[in-house]
Design an enzyme around this catalytic site. Structure first.
Site, PDB file in Angstrom:
ATOM      1  N   HIS A  28      -2.202 -12.356  -2.659  1.00 26.21           N
ATOM      2  CA  HIS A  28      -3.240 -13.093  -1.945  1.00 26.21           C
ATOM      3  C   HIS A  28      -2.839 -14.533  -1.632  1.00 26.21           C
ATOM      4  O   HIS A  28      -3.640 -15.293  -1.095  1.00 26.21           O
ATOM      5  CB  HIS A  28      -4.537 -13.063  -2.762  1.00 26.21           C
ATOM      6  CG  HIS A  28      -5.148 -11.696  -2.831  1.00 26.21           C
ATOM      7  ND1 HIS A  28      -6.219 -11.392  -3.636  1.00 26.21           N
ATOM      8  CD2 HIS A  28      -4.833 -10.547  -2.187  1.00 26.21           C
ATOM      9  CE1 HIS A  28      -6.536 -10.113  -3.492  1.00 26.21           C
ATOM     10  NE2 HIS A  28      -5.704  -9.586  -2.621  1.00 26.21           N
ATOM     11  N   HIS A  78       0.814  -1.209   0.000  1.00 23.83           N
ATOM     12  CA  HIS A  78       0.000   0.000   0.000  1.00 23.83           C
ATOM     13  C   HIS A  78       0.851   1.263   0.000  1.00 23.83           C
ATOM     14  O   HIS A  78       0.385   2.317  -0.441  1.00 23.83           O
ATOM     15  CB  HIS A  78      -0.951  -0.020   1.186  1.00 23.83           C
ATOM     16  CG  HIS A  78      -2.120  -0.922   0.983  1.00 23.83           C
ATOM     17  ND1 HIS A  78      -3.396  -0.597   1.372  1.00 23.83           N
ATOM     18  CD2 HIS A  78      -2.214  -2.146   0.400  1.00 23.83           C
ATOM     19  CE1 HIS A  78      -4.227  -1.578   1.045  1.00 23.83           C
ATOM     20  NE2 HIS A  78      -3.517  -2.541   0.469  1.00 23.83           N
TER      21      HIS A  78
END
Length: 716
Positions: A262, A94
């Site tokens: 993920h 992020h």
């Protein structure tokens, strides 16, 4: 206004309602964007050089401590399955994932994740905990490692500790010391506002407002529940493709990053999000600078709420393995709701052994989950073909992901010469804009003599050098004079570079470079310096412009043509030109370019005045050339700009007459970029300094210093 008249750059210069003056006069020109280049806020002092300091770091010891941190679970914020890897990867991701190609802004290169607004974006919920977990290590190594480097390194170490062979690492990111107001994140005044606020047509992902990449204010990428929270994997795929392309990723890199991100960790939504307290910037002082705290219920461990989606994507979320595609293709998936009420996909009739265990109690198993973005990987035909390839070849996925992760976390660091440390990869990657080092052994004075005798005009020499250097972006350290890419596609054909004039000038400079052994990049800058010296002499001052040799010449083969398209100038107030009419005013476009060049407001001011006097306007226009001695480096621009013997009047779209109050004759013409230096109170204050009778020498010296700063901006 033309159909193409949308904002071509970040709105960093747009007025900022909320500060005192801007609240009273919201249309005033806000110069805060240039104050970002003021180093006075750095508590380490203006002489501190992080790039030198980090070279004294014990890299091996730091990495050892980082590895130990991953499994050193803290009671105040326990690690899922006893491993902080997923949290640290999300923090690194992020921090880096805000990068966008349009203006090079965003990214992890400055450590701005510590400050608002990023530290309090809803998509960054609980990443404040990751930074706080890193604090003991930052405290230990002090100035030798920046927060920016540490936050990126944390994700790479996390992947290593879970079994991925990473593609090395480069240190060298220096910290900023406050919110970067030059970055435009969108016009919305509330987080997660409907996507329609930033799309002309939500069904057409390409209509996302330039230069934005994320689909909502406060998100890094796309909405995990689907566009505007409505599940539609095919539409989500289109938005993923656009968003990742704007972050310099192709389809294969996008699928690899989605899968790799993920493969480890989990989403958190096992509770009521309404019980969470304010984000860090809104929290009270006793919260210790942390946000999203749950003081009503437990709120940690298995009860953590972050995104509201709940569950892991794979069976073994602390291992780098093939679990992501194995489960994604193995089962049918259906939409369900998380305990926090968010949409997520869960498998139908999944085998018990394929379920991940609880983060605290391994005797409990739960369904894995997928988001709309994950389902897009098998619903979109192109993404599915890539996903199948990765499913069948885990080694290939590992290689592609490692390279994509490296690109994601290093894209805003500029050329590889800026990378520091023992793990810098030997391979040159085309997105690093590689340029071989140039010679420094040639006779610079002899080259200057040849240039001076070449017949090129002052305007030709100065304009060409400026056009070569002005592409530099301090945001991602791309562009600039090094490499002489102004002679290569696509830059040689950019309208703002006046291709016919450019070809003529290069035809004179190229033989000089070839004969002397100097790079063309150096010769172009030397020619600009010769022009400045000649202009100063014509103005009555003998000066020598400082020069730093060693630029190299890039080749077409190591130039990623497509990636250079966003560097094309669509406006350049320094040469009094813009390609089209835009919703952003010309003076705001000027501020944007000045900020990307790393200029302060006084430096921008003196460069404008000098370049107008020298006569470097695009296509030789006379707007803003407030002098009868064009070609001489004088302060005439400022003298006549501040002379109340002249009156200003509109004469057309972005065109003004400067009329003598005494005779009524039009003496000069001007644009908004020219007149703002006499109308804006702060810029006029700078202009008055340079208009004073006793400051002609200061004007020339300051112009030369600012000129050299731009010419050398990309040299490391």
């Amino acid at each position: 206004m033309s159909d193409s008249g949308k904002c071509p750059v970040a709105h960093g210069a747009v007025t900022e309602v909320g500060t005192y003056n801007m609240a009273w006069w919201p249309k005033a020109l806000n110069l805060d964007i240039l104050h970002q280049n003021d180093k006075k806020t750095n508590p380490l002092g203006e002489d501190f050089n992080y790039q030198k300091e980090v070279q004294t770091l014990d890299f091996a010891a730091l990495k050892k401590d980082m590895h130990a941190l991953m499994t050193d679970s803290q009671d105040w914020w326990p690690a899922d399955w006893g491993h902080y890897g997923g949290l640290m990867i999300r923090m690194s991701w992020h921090a880096a994932g805000t990068y966008r190609t349009a203006d090079g802004r965003g990214g992890a290169g400055t450590g701005n994740h510590r400050f608002a607004p990023l530290n309090s974006w809803p998509d960054n919920a609980n990443l404040d905990k990751a930074r706080r977990l890193l604090w003991p290590i930052k405290k230990k190594y002090g100035n030798k490692v920046s927060w920016a480097d540490l936050m990126v390194l944390a994700g790479s170490i996390a992947y290593e500790s879970m079994g991925l062979k990473t593609f090395d690492f480069g240190f060298g990111r220096a910290d900023t010391w406050g919110s970067e107001k030059d970055i435009y994140w969108g016009s919305e005044t509330e987080f997660l506002a409907p996507s329609e606020n930033r799309y002309a047509d939500i069904s057409n992902a390409s209509t996302l407002e330039n230069p934005l990449a994320a689909v909502h204010m406060g998100l890094i990428y796309v909405n995990p529940e689907g566009v505007n929270g409505v599940s539609n994997p095919l539409m989500t795929a289109a938005h993923i493709r656009e968003t990742f392309a704007r972050m310099a990723m192709n389809d294969e890199e996008t699928v690899a990053l989605t899968a790799g991100g993920h493969t480890v960790g989990k989403a958190h939504g096992n509770g009521n999000g309404a019980l969470l307290g304010p984000e860090p910037e809104g929290a009270d002082v006793w919260e210790q600078g942390l946000g999203w705290n749950n003081h009503t219920k437990r709120g940690i461990g298995r009860d953590t709420v972050t995104s509201g989606i709940e569950g892991a994507w794979t069976t073994h979320p602390t291992k780098w393995d093939d679990g992501y595609f194995d489960l994604l293709f193995k089962y049918e998936w259906e939409l369900k709701k998380s305990p926090a009420g968010k949409q997520q996909w869960e498998p139908i009739n999944i085998a018990e052994e394929d379920k991940p265990v609880d983060v605290e109690d391994p005797s409990i198993r739960y369904n894995p989950i997928m988001t709309d973005a994950d389902m897009a990987m098998i619903k979109d035909p192109i993404y599915r073909e890539i996903s199948e390839r990765f499913r069948d070849d885990q080694d290939y996925l590992s290689e592609v992901f490692a390279r994509a992760w490296f690109k994601l976390t290093h894209r805003d660091m500029g050329p590889k010469a800026r990378y520091i440390g023992p793990d810098v990869p030997a391979e040159d990657l085309i997105w690093q804009d590689p340029v071989a080092a140039g010679s420094t052994s040639y006779d610079g004075d002899a080259v200057k003599s040849q240039i001076a005798a070449s017949g090129l005009s002052v305007s030709d020499m100065v304009s060409t050098a400026w056009d070569s250097a002005r592409t530099f972006r301090g945001s991602d350290l791309r562009g600039g004079a090094n490499g002489a890419r102004i002679r290569l596609a696509p830059q040689k054909d950019w309208q703002g570079n006046e291709p016919e004039r450019l070809t003529r000038v290069l035809s004179v400079l190229e033989p000089i470079a070839a004969k002397s052994g100097a790079s063309l990049a150096d010769v172009i800058v030397l020619a600009g310096n010769v022009g400045v010296e000649q202009a100063a002499k014509a103005g009555g001052q003998d000066i020598k412009v400082p020069f730093k040799a060693g630029r190299g010449d890039a080749t077409a083969e190591n130039t990623d043509v497509e990636s250079f398209a966003p560097l094309e100038p669509v406006a350049d107030g320094f040469r009094n030109w813009q390609k089209d009419d835009y919703v952003v005013t010309p003076e705001e476009l000027l501020l944007d370019r000045a900020q990307l060049l790393g200029l302060t407001a006084p430096e921008m001011t003196v460069l404008i005045g000098g370049m107008r006097a020298i006569g470097t306007n695009y296509a030789g226009t006379k707007h803003g050339v407030f002098t009868d001695r064009e070609g001489a480096l004088t302060n005439d621009f400022f003298v006549n700009l501040t002379d109340m013997g002249f009156a200003w009047e509109p004469a057309g779209e972005n065109l003004y007459n400067i009329r003598s109050r005494k005779t009524g004759d039009v003496k000069f013409t001007a644009t908004r970029v020219d007149l703002v230096f006499g109308s804006n109170s702060v810029l006029r204050a700078y202009a008055e300094v340079y208009a004073q009778d006793d400051n002609q020498k200061k004007f020339v010296n300051d112009f030369v210093a600012a000129w050299v700063k731009v010419m050398n901006a990309d040299m490391f």
